[in-house]
Design a protein around this motif. Structure first.
Motif, PDB file in Angstrom:
ATOM      1  N   UNK A   1      59.651  61.073  72.779  1.00 34.31           N
ATOM      2  CA  UNK A   1      58.291  60.667  72.434  1.00 34.31           C
ATOM      3  C   UNK A   1      58.114  60.520  70.926  1.00 34.31           C
ATOM      4  N   UNK A   2      58.824  61.325  70.149  1.00 35.60           N
ATOM      5  CA  UNK A   2      58.781  61.149  68.695  1.00 35.60           C
ATOM      6  C   UNK A   2      59.396  59.815  68.294  1.00 35.60           C
ATOM      7  N   UNK A   3      60.528  59.470  68.927  1.00 34.14           N
ATOM      8  CA  UNK A   3      61.134  58.162  68.667  1.00 34.14           C
ATOM      9  C   UNK A   3      60.212  57.030  69.113  1.00 34.14           C
ATOM     10  N   UNK A   4      59.509  57.241  70.243  1.00 29.48           N
ATOM     11  CA  UNK A   4      58.565  56.216  70.705  1.00 29.48           C
ATOM     12  C   UNK A   4      57.421  56.046  69.724  1.00 29.48           C
ATOM     13  N   UNK A   5      56.985  57.135  69.107  1.00 28.58           N
ATOM     14  CA  UNK A   5      55.913  57.035  68.110  1.00 28.58           C
ATOM     15  C   UNK A   5      56.364  56.230  66.906  1.00 28.58           C
ATOM     16  N   UNK A   6      57.608  56.422  66.490  1.00 25.10           N
ATOM     17  CA  UNK A   6      58.135  55.632  65.366  1.00 25.10           C
ATOM     18  C   UNK A   6      58.208  54.156  65.728  1.00 25.10           C
ATOM     19  N   UNK A   7      58.629  53.841  66.947  1.00 25.04           N
ATOM     20  CA  UNK A   7      58.695  52.447  67.390  1.00 25.04           C
ATOM     21  C   UNK A   7      57.296  51.840  67.457  1.00 25.04           C
ATOM     22  N   UNK A   8      56.335  52.629  67.941  1.00 27.59           N
ATOM     23  CA  UNK A   8      54.967  52.112  68.038  1.00 27.59           C
ATOM     24  C   UNK A   8      54.377  51.816  66.658  1.00 27.59           C
ATOM     25  N   UNK A   9      54.696  52.657  65.686  1.00 23.97           N
ATOM     26  CA  UNK A   9      54.201  52.379  64.333  1.00 23.97           C
ATOM     27  C   UNK A   9      54.779  51.068  63.804  1.00 23.97           C
ATOM     28  N   UNK A  10      56.047  50.800  64.114  1.00 18.91           N
ATOM     29  CA  UNK A  10      56.659  49.541  63.674  1.00 18.91           C
ATOM     30  C   UNK A  10      56.039  48.355  64.397  1.00 18.91           C
ATOM     31  N   UNK A  11      55.788  48.513  65.712  1.00 21.49           N
ATOM     32  CA  UNK A  11      55.182  47.423  66.480  1.00 21.49           C
ATOM     33  C   UNK A  11      53.769  47.143  65.990  1.00 21.49           C
ATOM     34  N   UNK A  12      53.027  48.190  65.636  1.00 21.09           N
ATOM     35  CA  UNK A  12      51.650  47.994  65.186  1.00 21.09           C
ATOM     36  C   UNK A  12      51.571  47.297  63.840  1.00 21.09           C
ATOM     37  N   UNK A  13      52.646  47.301  63.088  1.00 20.24           N
ATOM     38  CA  UNK A  13      52.652  46.572  61.830  1.00 20.24           C
ATOM     39  C   UNK A  13      52.512  45.070  62.082  1.00 20.24           C
ATOM     40  N   UNK A  14      53.112  44.585  63.186  1.00 18.37           N
ATOM     41  CA  UNK A  14      53.048  43.161  63.512  1.00 18.37           C
ATOM     42  C   UNK A  14      51.704  42.743  64.086  1.00 18.37           C
ATOM     43  N   UNK A  15      50.925  43.695  64.586  1.00 15.30           N
ATOM     44  CA  UNK A  15      49.629  43.355  65.168  1.00 15.30           C
ATOM     45  C   UNK A  15      49.284  44.316  66.281  1.00 15.30           C
ATOM     46  N   UNK A  16      48.046  44.215  66.764  1.00 13.79           N
ATOM     47  CA  UNK A  16      47.575  45.114  67.817  1.00 13.79           C
ATOM     48  C   UNK A  16      46.992  44.338  68.997  1.00 13.79           C
ATOM     49  N   UNK A  17      47.628  43.246  69.357  1.00 12.30           N
ATOM     50  CA  UNK A  17      47.140  42.432  70.464  1.00 12.30           C
ATOM     51  C   UNK A  17      47.664  42.920  71.800  1.00 12.30           C
ATOM     52  N   UNK A  18      47.575  42.033  72.793  1.00  8.38           N
ATOM     53  CA  UNK A  18      47.992  42.367  74.152  1.00  8.38           C
ATOM     54  C   UNK A  18      49.499  42.573  74.237  1.00  8.38           C
ATOM     55  N   UNK A  19      50.254  41.721  73.560  1.00 10.03           N
ATOM     56  CA  UNK A  19      51.716  41.865  73.584  1.00 10.03           C
ATOM     57  C   UNK A  19      52.134  43.175  72.941  1.00 10.03           C
ATOM     58  N   UNK A  20      51.479  43.527  71.853  1.00 11.05           N
ATOM     59  CA  UNK A  20      51.802  44.782  71.189  1.00 11.05           C
ATOM     60  C   UNK A  20      51.522  45.978  72.097  1.00 11.05           C
ATOM     61  N   UNK A  21      50.388  45.936  72.802  1.00 13.34           N
ATOM     62  CA  UNK A  21      50.065  47.044  73.709  1.00 13.34           C
ATOM     63  C   UNK A  21      51.060  47.123  74.863  1.00 13.34           C
ATOM     64  N   UNK A  22      51.491  45.960  75.387  1.00 14.32           N
ATOM     65  CA  UNK A  22      52.452  45.952  76.484  1.00 14.32           C
ATOM     66  C   UNK A  22      53.783  46.560  76.046  1.00 14.32           C
ATOM     67  N   UNK A  23      54.221  46.200  74.848  1.00 14.06           N
ATOM     68  CA  UNK A  23      55.480  46.757  74.336  1.00 14.06           C
ATOM     69  C   UNK A  23      55.356  48.267  74.154  1.00 14.06           C
ATOM     70  N   UNK A  24      54.245  48.707  73.578  1.00 10.37           N
ATOM     71  CA  UNK A  24      54.047  50.140  73.373  1.00 10.37           C
ATOM     72  C   UNK A  24      53.943  50.887  74.694  1.00 10.37           C
ATOM     73  N   UNK A  25      53.317  50.269  75.690  1.00  7.35           N
ATOM     74  CA  UNK A  25      53.196  50.903  77.009  1.00  7.35           C
ATOM     75  C   UNK A  25      54.566  51.115  77.641  1.00  7.35           C
ATOM     76  N   UNK A  26      55.429  50.110  77.554  1.00 13.35           N
ATOM     77  CA  UNK A  26      56.775  50.232  78.120  1.00 13.35           C
ATOM     78  C   UNK A  26      57.576  51.320  77.399  1.00 13.35           C
ATOM     79  N   UNK A  27      57.492  51.310  76.079  1.00 16.49           N
ATOM     80  CA  UNK A  27      58.255  52.282  75.289  1.00 16.49           C
ATOM     81  C   UNK A  27      57.782  53.706  75.566  1.00 16.49           C
TER      82      UNK A  27
END
Length: 232
Positions: A156-182
């Motif tokens: 979950x700590x690694x997932x938090x790091x990935x989510x922070x990187x994904x959120x840099x690109x934006x916070x749209x639907x695709x970003x939420x889907x990627x974060x949900x899977x991770x």
């Protein structure tokens, strides 16, 4: 008759006439040779007490690294229970707490994830899981439970790091889907790894009751990771 009675009263009288030859050694070493396990234990005690500080730190780091490997490849093992420590959980808790800082809820004073909340959740969750295990007949201690739960936060700590990187690109639907899977994959990984380590310390017919609070514990942390949004 009297001679026989006299000899019976002195059973070792005849030994006084026995002489020991000078060629027969009467001295020797009566020390017991040490076995491999005893020598190894003595070496470990010596290295632990007299080794340099650098060697002690490196040995502890290697032990923490081995436990991280156990979490990466979870299997039924008592390694985390037998050789428990709190260095890894402390490092992961600090890292996760730092990654959760700077959220939008924090800036709006809405009670978002604060630095101390991660520590409170881990300790309180460990107490609940340990008490539940004890009531169900388990043999795990509080610090063993804290060690296992803390090390298994790593996905979950690694997932938090990935989510922070994904959120840099934006916070749209695709970003939420990627974060949900991770986050979902990390949540399942953490739950599976912790139950694999705790399996041998629980009664066989009550493992489902032990897994349920572990599921809730990682679900709360996973929800904090998934709902995190950076402040604008």
């Amino acid at each position: 008759m009297a001679a026989a009675a006299d000899e019976a009263s002195r059973p070792f009288a005849g030994l006084s006439d026995v002489s020991i030859s000078e060629d027969i050694p009467v001295e020797g070493d009566i020390s017991v040779p040490l076995g491999p396990s005893t020598r190894r234990r003595n070496d470990d005690e010596f290295s632990t007490l007299d080794e340099p500080v650098r060697e002690t730190i490196l040995r502890d780091l290697r032990a923490v690294g081995k436990k991280f490997i156990h979490v990466l490849y979870p299997k039924r093992s008592s390694a985390l229970l037998r050789d428990w420590d709190l260095w890894g959980p402390l490092l992961l808790c600090v890292t996760l707490a730092l990654l959760l800082q700077g959220g939008a809820a924090d800036s709006d004073y809405q009670g978002g994830p604060q630095f101390a909340e991660v520590f409170v959740i881990v300790w309180f969750g460990s107490i609940i899981i340990t008490l539940n295990s004890k009531l169900l007949g388990g043999t795990i201690s509080f610090f063993q439970s804290l060690c296992v739960l803390g090390y298994c936060i790593m996905p979950l700590t690694a997932a938090m790091a990935v989510c922070r990187i994904v959120l840099v690109a934006g916070s749209g639907t695709v970003s939420f889907a990627v974060r949900l899977v991770v986050v979902t994959a990390s949540f399942g990984w953490s739950t599976f790894a912790s139950t694999a380590f705790l399996a041998d310390s629980q009664p066989a017919n009550r493992k489902a009751l032990v897994v349920y609070p572990v599921f809730l514990f990682y679900f709360v942390i996973g929800w904090m990771v998934l709902t995190f949004s950076p402040s604008q």
